[in-house]
Write a protein that holds these residues in place. Structure first.
Motif, mmCIF file in Angstrom:
data_model
loop_
_atom_site.group_PDB
_atom_site.id
_atom_site.type_symbol
_atom_site.label_atom_id
_atom_site.label_comp_id
_atom_site.label_asym_id
_atom_site.label_seq_id
_atom_site.Cartn_x
_atom_site.Cartn_y
_atom_site.Cartn_z
ATOM 1 N N VAL A 77 0.844 -1.194 0.000
ATOM 2 C CA VAL A 77 0.000 0.000 0.000
ATOM 3 C C VAL A 77 0.881 1.246 0.000
ATOM 4 O O VAL A 77 0.658 2.199 -0.749
ATOM 5 C CB VAL A 77 -0.934 0.019 1.223
ATOM 6 N N ALA A 78 1.932 1.228 0.838
ATOM 7 C CA ALA A 78 2.810 2.391 0.970
ATOM 8 C C ALA A 78 3.568 2.680 -0.318
ATOM 9 O O ALA A 78 3.666 3.844 -0.747
ATOM 10 C CB ALA A 78 3.794 2.173 2.118
ATOM 11 N N TYR A 83 2.977 5.747 -5.818
ATOM 12 C CA TYR A 83 3.113 5.988 -7.254
ATOM 13 C C TYR A 83 1.773 6.469 -7.842
ATOM 14 O O TYR A 83 1.745 7.344 -8.703
ATOM 15 C CB TYR A 83 3.557 4.722 -7.982
ATOM 16 N N ALA A 84 0.691 5.874 -7.359
ATOM 17 C CA ALA A 84 -0.633 6.293 -7.818
ATOM 18 C C ALA A 84 -0.932 7.716 -7.360
ATOM 19 O O ALA A 84 -1.450 8.538 -8.126
ATOM 20 C CB ALA A 84 -1.694 5.325 -7.292
ATOM 21 N N LEU A 85 -0.608 8.009 -6.118
ATOM 22 C CA LEU A 85 -0.837 9.336 -5.552
ATOM 23 C C LEU A 85 -0.137 10.417 -6.360
ATOM 24 O O LEU A 85 -0.660 11.514 -6.551
ATOM 25 C CB LEU A 85 -0.339 9.364 -4.106
ATOM 26 N N VAL A 91 -0.693 1.473 -12.173
ATOM 27 C CA VAL A 91 0.319 0.926 -11.271
ATOM 28 C C VAL A 91 0.163 -0.583 -11.220
ATOM 29 O O VAL A 91 -0.890 -1.094 -10.829
ATOM 30 C CB VAL A 91 0.197 1.516 -9.855
ATOM 31 N N PHE A 92 1.224 -1.287 -11.608
ATOM 32 C CA PHE A 92 1.192 -2.744 -11.623
ATOM 33 C C PHE A 92 1.708 -3.329 -10.316
ATOM 34 O O PHE A 92 2.762 -2.922 -9.811
ATOM 35 C CB PHE A 92 2.071 -3.301 -12.746
ATOM 36 N N ILE A 127 -4.927 2.279 -4.786
ATOM 37 C CA ILE A 127 -4.401 2.766 -6.066
ATOM 38 C C ILE A 127 -5.498 3.499 -6.832
ATOM 39 O O ILE A 127 -5.313 4.616 -7.332
ATOM 40 C CB ILE A 127 -3.833 1.601 -6.894
ATOM 41 N N LYS A 128 -6.657 2.881 -6.914
ATOM 42 C CA LYS A 128 -7.757 3.466 -7.680
ATOM 43 C C LYS A 128 -8.325 4.713 -7.005
ATOM 44 O O LYS A 128 -8.807 5.629 -7.689
ATOM 45 C CB LYS A 128 -8.844 2.418 -7.902
ATOM 46 N N SER A 129 -8.248 4.761 -5.686
ATOM 47 C CA SER A 129 -8.757 5.943 -4.971
ATOM 48 C C SER A 129 -7.966 7.192 -5.317
ATOM 49 O O SER A 129 -8.447 8.313 -5.136
ATOM 50 C CB SER A 129 -8.727 5.701 -3.460
ATOM 51 N N GLN A 130 -6.751 7.025 -5.826
ATOM 52 C CA GLN A 130 -5.907 8.162 -6.190
ATOM 53 C C GLN A 130 -5.971 8.478 -7.689
ATOM 54 O O GLN A 130 -5.194 9.282 -8.186
ATOM 55 C CB GLN A 130 -4.464 7.885 -5.771
#
Length: 464
Positions: A77-78, A83-85, A91-92, A127-130
């Motif tokens: 998660v971190a 990377y998504a943020l 992001v894979f 990831i999707k939330s960002q």
């Protein structure tokens, strides 16, 4: 509509994270002309907010045993979440074993069990939330399985490039598999008695086991869908199981899975068909291959033949009809005698990606191409630019590392001077580990005014 002073959160999560007004990594003013790199790309039912993807990167950071074996953790998660943020389009999650014996190391993730779904969902949800898409690279390491994490090998006596993972370390020496079996088929060509060896000898898969193997890919894909993953990539590169079957240098079977091009590609075709059949029609399917083994000029390659760029082009032309949407072009990793040092080379992979893309266009075939491989090296970036694309100063700034990186990224996705783009998307790996904000830096150097995460606005780069 919420009042302007209300901090609105992303819906559907058990915790609060702000909903960004504009997705990070996307231009503020969509009416302006922006580089292709920062334009959205729709693939089936998904839309990439930009063309920069985080390539799968092995982290060797899951439990090797117990109830949480192979499950992603807060570490993922971190790292992946950051990377998504910071604006990546997709992001894979790293190479994830479709079978327990398909992990590279005992500490690699897996999705062979329903118990691994919740942890994957937690990572995907963040990831999707960002604003990014979440992807997973499904994999089986084949004869390169049951090895220790590279940082353990580096600290072991002799500092070997690879270290065998024993049963005591959570490994599975007796269940390492491949198209061929026996000590002569060990990846580094070294016997078990050779203490300098870093790999276990494989045993050959039977036809029945191959049939079961194909179904396990499909089951892993179904679990990924349940976890909310947006994109699935099949890992057929870097000397792992599929790559081993594709190459005549590592596949000398005499049954229907060996010999001719059609037979050596059979397992991949069956895996693609099995995965495509169980995932939604709206879900994109990617494939990563090693476009060449770099064995043509070696003793092995001359004796047995090898997988070449011409083979990759032939395979690529089959993919649209099988339901593959994007080909992720890498190279090497299948044999220790390969004659190229990928870490000292320049733009060899992007040139191959461009060639495959061109050949597909000639036949009017629709297949997106992704370029991956050390694009962040300043020398490589400079060379790409000097050969006809994106020439000249960007915003009056020259010779900085990020400048050259930005030019390289621009060239790959946007041809100049009559040249076609080398790829439709770029996949970046190690540079994201160095600089999670790489997308934002590249946009800044290109003079593209993109959104930043809401929580980071106070440290946003000044406009050039």
């Amino acid at each position: 509509m919420a009042p302007p002073d209300v901090n609105v959160g992303v819906e559907g999560l058990p915790y609060f994270t702000p909903k960004h007004k504009i997705s990070p990594g996307t231009p503020f003013d969509k009416s302006k002309t922006v580089p292709t790199l920062f334009t959205p790309l729709k693939i089936r039912g998904t839309t990439l907010r930009n063309r920069v993807l985080v390539a799968p990167m092995c982290q060797y950071s899951t439990a090797s045993s117990g109830p949480d074996i192979g499950a992603l953790t807060d570490y993922h998660v971190a790292t992946l979440g950051h990377y998504a943020l910071k604006g990546a389009g997709l992001v894979f999650v790293e190479a994830t074993g479709v079978q327990a014996n398909g992990r590279i190391s005992p500490n690699c993730p897996g999705i062979w069990s329903d118990s691994q779904i919740p942890a994957l969902k937690r990572v995907s949800d963040f990831i999707k939330s960002q604003g990014a898409l979440s992807g997973i690279q499904l994999a089986h390491a084949g004869r390169k399985a049951s090895t220790a994490a590279p940082f353990l090998a580096a600290n072991a006596p002799g500092k070997k490039p690879s270290l065998r993972a024993s049963v005591e370390a959570g490994g599975w020496p007796q269940d390492v598999v491949g198209p061929m079996g026996g000590e002569e088929w060990t990846w580094d060509l070294k016997s078990v008695s050779d203490e300098t060896g870093g790999y276990w000898p494989p045993r050959a898969l039977s036809e029945q086991e191959i049939k079961e193997h194909v179904q396990d890919w499909a089951k892993a894909a179904q679990r990924s869908v349940k976890a909310g993953i947006d994109v699935i990539e099949i890992h057929g590169a870097h000397g792992y199981l599929i790559n081993q079957f594709l190459s005549p240098a590592t596949n000398q079977r005499t049954d229907k899975y060996g010999g001719s091009f059609e037979n050596r590609t059979r397992i991949l075709v069956e895996i693609i068909q099995a995965v495509r059949a169980v995932i939604p029609a709206t879900m994109p399917l990617y494939l990563r291959i090693s476009s060449t083994e770099w064995l043509e000029e070696t003793e092995t390659g001359k004796k047995t033949g090898s997988w070449t760029v011409e083979d990759s082009i032939r395979l690529a032309k089959l993919l649209p009809g099988l339901g593959v949407d994007l080909l992720d072009v890498s190279s090497g990793g299948n044999h220790p005698q390969q004659q190229i040092n990928m870490f000292d080379s320049k733009d060899y992979q992007t040139r191959i990606a461009a060639r495959i893309r061109s050949e597909l266009k000639k036949d009017n075939l629709e297949l997106l191409i992704g370029a991956v491989g050390l694009i962040t090296e300043a020398e490589q970036a400079r060379d790409i630019v000097e050969e006809g694309g994106a020439a000249g100063s960007l915003n009056g700034i020259d010779n900085s590392e990020i400048e050259n990186e930005a030019r390289a990224a621009l060239k790959m996705t946007e041809g100049k001077g009559g040249d076609a783009p080398q790829a439709d998307v770029i996949l970046v790996a190690r540079q994201f580990m160095r600089e999670p904000e790489w997308v934002l830096k590249v946009a800044w150097r290109l003079g593209v005014d993109v959104a930043w995460p809401s929580q980071f606005l106070r440290v946003r780069f000044p406009k050039l």
